[in-house]
Design a protein around this motif. Structure first.
Motif, short mmCIF file in Angstrom:
data_model
loop_
_atom_site.label_atom_id
_atom_site.label_comp_id
_atom_site.label_asym_id
_atom_site.label_seq_id
_atom_site.Cartn_x
_atom_site.Cartn_y
_atom_site.Cartn_z
N VAL A 142 0.84 -1.20 0.00
CA VAL A 142 0.00 0.00 0.00
C VAL A 142 0.87 1.25 0.00
CG1 VAL A 142 -1.63 1.35 1.38
CG2 VAL A 142 -2.01 -1.10 1.04
N LYS A 143 1.92 1.25 0.81
CA LYS A 143 2.82 2.40 0.85
C LYS A 143 3.56 2.58 -0.48
CE LYS A 143 3.64 2.10 5.84
NZ LYS A 143 4.65 1.80 6.90
N ALA A 144 4.00 1.47 -1.06
CA ALA A 144 4.74 1.55 -2.33
C ALA A 144 3.85 2.05 -3.45
CB ALA A 144 5.31 0.18 -2.67
N LEU A 145 2.59 1.63 -3.44
CA LEU A 145 1.67 2.05 -4.49
C LEU A 145 1.20 3.49 -4.32
CD1 LEU A 145 -0.44 -1.23 -4.61
CD2 LEU A 145 0.88 -0.31 -6.53
N ALA A 146 1.19 3.96 -3.08
CA ALA A 146 0.67 5.31 -2.81
C ALA A 146 1.53 6.40 -3.43
CB ALA A 146 0.57 5.52 -1.30
N LYS A 147 2.78 6.12 -3.70
CA LYS A 147 3.69 7.15 -4.22
C LYS A 147 3.28 7.61 -5.62
CE LYS A 147 7.59 5.24 -1.60
NZ LYS A 147 8.93 4.59 -1.69
N THR A 148 3.06 6.65 -6.51
CA THR A 148 2.78 6.99 -7.91
C THR A 148 1.50 6.31 -8.45
OG1 THR A 148 4.17 5.16 -8.66
CG2 THR A 148 5.22 7.32 -8.44
N GLY A 149 0.91 5.43 -7.64
CA GLY A 149 -0.25 4.69 -8.12
C GLY A 149 0.13 3.39 -8.81
N ASN A 190 3.60 -6.43 -12.09
CA ASN A 190 3.61 -6.53 -10.64
C ASN A 190 2.56 -5.64 -9.99
OD1 ASN A 190 5.57 -8.50 -10.39
ND2 ASN A 190 7.24 -7.03 -10.44
N THR A 191 2.21 -4.54 -10.64
CA THR A 191 1.11 -3.71 -10.14
C THR A 191 -0.20 -4.50 -10.21
OG1 THR A 191 2.21 -1.66 -10.83
CG2 THR A 191 -0.16 -1.56 -10.44
N ALA A 192 -0.41 -5.22 -11.31
CA ALA A 192 -1.61 -6.04 -11.43
C ALA A 192 -1.62 -7.14 -10.38
CB ALA A 192 -1.69 -6.66 -12.83
N ASP A 193 -0.47 -7.76 -10.16
CA ASP A 193 -0.39 -8.81 -9.13
C ASP A 193 -0.68 -8.23 -7.74
OD1 ASP A 193 0.33 -10.55 -11.13
OD2 ASP A 193 2.46 -10.57 -10.64
N ALA A 194 -0.19 -7.02 -7.48
CA ALA A 194 -0.43 -6.38 -6.19
C ALA A 194 -1.91 -6.08 -6.00
CB ALA A 194 0.40 -5.10 -6.08
N ALA A 223 -7.11 -9.99 -0.09
CA ALA A 223 -6.88 -9.94 1.35
C ALA A 223 -7.81 -8.96 2.06
CB ALA A 223 -5.43 -9.57 1.63
N GLY A 224 -8.70 -8.29 1.32
CA GLY A 224 -9.64 -7.38 1.94
C GLY A 224 -9.23 -5.93 1.93
N TYR A 225 -8.28 -5.58 1.04
CA TYR A 225 -7.81 -4.21 0.95
C TYR A 225 -8.14 -3.61 -0.42
CZ TYR A 225 -5.25 -6.02 4.96
OH TYR A 225 -4.93 -6.61 6.16
N GLY A 226 -9.36 -3.84 -0.84
CA GLY A 226 -9.80 -3.36 -2.15
C GLY A 226 -9.80 -1.85 -2.27
N LYS A 227 -10.07 -1.14 -1.18
CA LYS A 227 -10.07 0.32 -1.22
C LYS A 227 -8.67 0.84 -1.56
CE LYS A 227 -13.83 0.98 2.11
NZ LYS A 227 -14.20 1.55 3.45
N GLN A 228 -7.67 0.22 -0.98
CA GLN A 228 -6.30 0.64 -1.23
C GLN A 228 -5.82 0.23 -2.63
OE1 GLN A 228 -7.35 -0.85 1.63
NE2 GLN A 228 -7.27 1.02 2.86
N ALA A 229 -6.50 -0.74 -3.23
CA ALA A 229 -6.13 -1.21 -4.57
C ALA A 229 -6.88 -0.46 -5.66
CB ALA A 229 -6.40 -2.71 -4.70
N ALA A 230 -7.84 0.37 -5.30
CA ALA A 230 -8.69 1.04 -6.30
C ALA A 230 -7.89 1.99 -7.19
CB ALA A 230 -9.82 1.79 -5.60
N ALA A 231 -7.03 2.80 -6.61
CA ALA A 231 -6.25 3.76 -7.40
C ALA A 231 -5.29 3.04 -8.35
CB ALA A 231 -5.50 4.73 -6.49
N PRO A 232 -4.53 2.04 -7.90
CA PRO A 232 -3.67 1.30 -8.84
C PRO A 232 -4.47 0.63 -9.95
CG PRO A 232 -3.00 0.86 -6.59
CD PRO A 232 -4.27 1.63 -6.50
N LEU A 281 -3.96 1.10 -13.95
CA LEU A 281 -3.82 0.01 -14.92
C LEU A 281 -4.77 0.19 -16.09
CD1 LEU A 281 -3.53 -3.10 -12.56
CD2 LEU A 281 -1.75 -2.24 -14.07
N GLU A 282 -5.99 0.58 -15.81
CA GLU A 282 -6.97 0.77 -16.88
C GLU A 282 -6.52 1.85 -17.86
OE1 GLU A 282 -11.35 0.30 -16.07
OE2 GLU A 282 -10.68 0.70 -14.02
N LYS A 283 -5.88 2.87 -17.36
CA LYS A 283 -5.48 3.99 -18.21
C LYS A 283 -4.16 3.75 -18.94
CE LYS A 283 -7.75 7.55 -15.37
NZ LYS A 283 -7.52 8.75 -14.53
#
Length: 437
Positions: A279-286, A307-311, A318-327, A331-333
Motif C-alpha cells: 500500500v505504501k509503495a503504491l501510494a507514491k505513484t499509483g 507486478n502492479t496487477a499482481d499487487a 486480502a480485503g484491501y480493495g479500497k487501497q487497490a482502487a487507485a492502482p 492500470l486501466e489507463k
C-alpha cells in the motif's frame, strides 16, 4: 512477475540447471575449477523455438522460457471470464507434462520422453496445475503435478525455481496456490523436517521496524543473509500467505493494513505486513516500479504493469480493495500498450486484476481484454455469457432471498386459506347430511 523478468529468471535457472547436470556427470577429480554454465547449444539446454510454433499455443514469441507459463495463464484468464479454451490448447499443455508430473518451461519435441536433461521447474508446474484444476477434466494430470511438487519440497517447507534450488518467496507462493487449487491441505503439507509452506514464506518477511522495506517480503536472502524488499515477492508472499491461487475473488474491503511485529510471526501476520508495504509503495505513484535493465542508458525506474496487477489481486483478495482502487484505475489507463507488446500472460494478469476487483475486462480502459487474449491463441471452444460482477451477484442473491421470503409468506397464506376452505366445506357437508337425516 513481469514477462520480461520471467524470461530472464527462467533463462538463468535453465543455465544453472544445465550446469548442475554437467557437475554431476564429471568425476570429482576434474572439479578443480568451477564448471561454467552450459551454452544454449549444449545438450540439455532448452532448444530455440521451432520455425512454426505448434498448434494450440498462445503467443508468437519464443516460448523457450515461458511456453507453459503463458499457456497456463492465458487459459486461467479465459476460464475466469467464462471462456472455454480450445481442445488443441489443452492438448498442447498436457503434452508438455513429463511422466514424473513436472512441467518444463517448454519442451519442443514431445515425442521424446523426459529424461535427466529435461529442465523442469516448479513455476511452470504450479501454473499448469492451477489451470488443470480449473478445467476439472484432467484430474490425473493435475494430481501428478501436485505429487511432483510435494516430492521436491525443500526441508524448510518452501520451493525454489528448480528442484533442489534454495527456496524463494515467489516459487513458494505459486506452489501454495497450486496445492490450494488442487484441494491439497497446504498447512499440513510438511517437509521432511516438519515445516509447512507457510512457515517457509514467513522466513522471507522483513520486520516492520527495519530501516528499509519494513513488512515486505524478500525474494531470497542475499549473499550476506540480509533480506531486501521486493515488491514482486511481496505480492506473491501476500497471496500465498493467505492460501490463495492466482485467480481469486475479492472480499468485502475493511480497514487498511498495518504492520505489526509479532513473536512468533504467524504466516497471516506476515501476509498482512506485506500488504502494508505494498500500500505504501503504491501510494507514491499509483503503481509499482521496476529497476532498469542491466546496461540500459536510462537509469530511471520504469512502471511495472505486471507486478502492479499482481499487487491489486493480492490486496483485493486480502480485503484491501479500497487501497487497490487507485492502482486499478492506473492500470486501466496505462496498460493497453504494455499488454499488446507482451502478449498472452500480460493480458491474463490484467484480466486477473479485473476479475478480482469486479471490473469489466471487456471495457478495460477502452480495450476488450478478453477479445485481445482470445486472439493470441486458438479460437476458444465456446464463449459463455458475461459473468456477473460481485455487486450483481449480491443483488441476485438478495432478490432470491426476498423472493423466497415472499413465496414462503404466500404459501403460508395459501395454506391457511386452503385449510379454511376445507373446514367450511366440511361444515356444509355435515349440515347437508343432517338435513337429509
Amino acid at each position: 512477475m513481469t514477462t520480461v523478468r520471467r524470461h530472464v529468471a527462467r533463462g538463468a535457472a535453465a543455465l544453472a540447471a544445465a550446469a548442475a547436470l554437467c557437475v554431476t556427470a564429471v568425476p570429482s577429480t576434474a572439479l578443480a575449477t568451477p564448471a561454467s554454465p552450459a551454452s544454449p547449444a549444449d545438450e540439455g539446454a532448452p532448444a530455440g523455438p521451432p520455425a512454426a510454433l505448434p498448434a494450440g499455443m498462445y503467443g508468437t514469441t519464443d516460448p523457450t522460457y515461458d511456453g507453459v507459463w503463458r499457456q497456463s495463464l492465458a487459459m486461467l484468464a479465459q476460464r475466469a471470464v467464462n471462456v472455454m479454451p480450445a481442445d488443441s490448447a489443452v492438448a498442447w499443455l498436457l503434452g508438455q507434462q513429463c511422466d514424473s508430473g513436472a512441467f518444463p518451461a517448454y519442451r519442443p519435441d514431445t515425442t521424446k520422453p523426459c529424461d535427466a536433461t529435461t529442465v523442469v521447474d516448479t513455476n511452470s508446474t504450479a501454473a499448469a496445475v492451477q489451470i488443470l484444476a480449473a478445467l476439472t477434466t484432467h484430474p490425473d494430470a493435475m494430481n501428478n503435478g501436485i505429487s511432483w511438487l510435494t516430492s521436491v519440497q525443500n526441508k524448510d517447507g518452501g520451493w525454489g525455481y528448480s528442484a533442489g534450488a534454495p527456496s524463494d518467496a515467489n516459487s513458494t507462493g505459486l506452489a501454495i496456490g497450486a496445492l490450494a487449487a488442487g484441494g491439497a491441505p497446504v498447512g499440513t503439507r510438511l517437509s521432511t523436517e516438519g515445516r509447512s509452506p507457510y512457515q517457509a514464506l514467513s522466513t522471507f518477511a522483513i520486520p516492520c521496524d527495519a530501516k528499509e522495506g519494513g513488512g515486505a517480503f524478500a525474494y531470497q536472502p542475499d549473499k550476506s543473509g540480509k533480506l531486501l524488499p521486493n515488491a514482486d515477492a511481496t505480492a506473491a508472499g501476500l497471496l500465498g500467505g493467505i492460501g490463495k491461487r492466482m485467480v481469486t475473488t475479492g472480499v468485502e474491503p475493511g480497514p487498511g493494513p498495518v504492520c505489526q511485529d509479532l513473536h512468533p510471526l504467524t504466516p497471516e501476520r506476515a501476509a498482512r505486513n506485506g500488504a502494508s508495504y505494498l500500500v505504501k509503495a503504491l501510494a507514491k505513484t499509483g503503481h509499482l516500479d521496476q529497476p532498469p535493465m542491466p546496461g540500459a542508458a536510462d537509469s530511471a525506474p520504469l512502471p511495472d504493469h505486471g507486478n502492479t496487477a499482481d499487487a491489486v489481486v493480492a490486496l483485493t483478495t486480502a480485503g484491501y480493495g479500497k487501497q487497490a482502487a487507485a492502482p486499478m484505475k492506473w492500470l486501466e489507463k496505462n496498460s493497453a500498450a504494455w499488454a499488446k507488446e507482451n502478449g498472452p500472460a500480460a493480458y491474463a494478469q490484467l484480466i486477473f486484476a479485473a476479475h478480482t476487483t469486479s471490473t469489466d475486462p471487456r471495457k478495460f480502459g477502452g480495450t476488450d481484454l478478453v477479445k485481445a487474449l482470445n486472439a493470441t491463441g486458438p479460437a476458444p471452444k465456446w464463449i459463455g455469457p458475461k459473468p456477473l460482477t460481485t455487486a450483481e451477484q449480491q443483488k441476485v442473491l438478495a432478490e432470491q432471498k426476498a423472493e423466497k421470503h415472499s413465496m414462503s409468506g404466500n404459501l403460508w397464506t395459501m395454506g391457511i386459506g386452503a385449510f379454511a376452505a376445507l373446514v367450511i366445506c366440511a361444515v356444509f357437508v355435515v349440515r347437508a347430511k343432517r338435513r337429509r337425516a
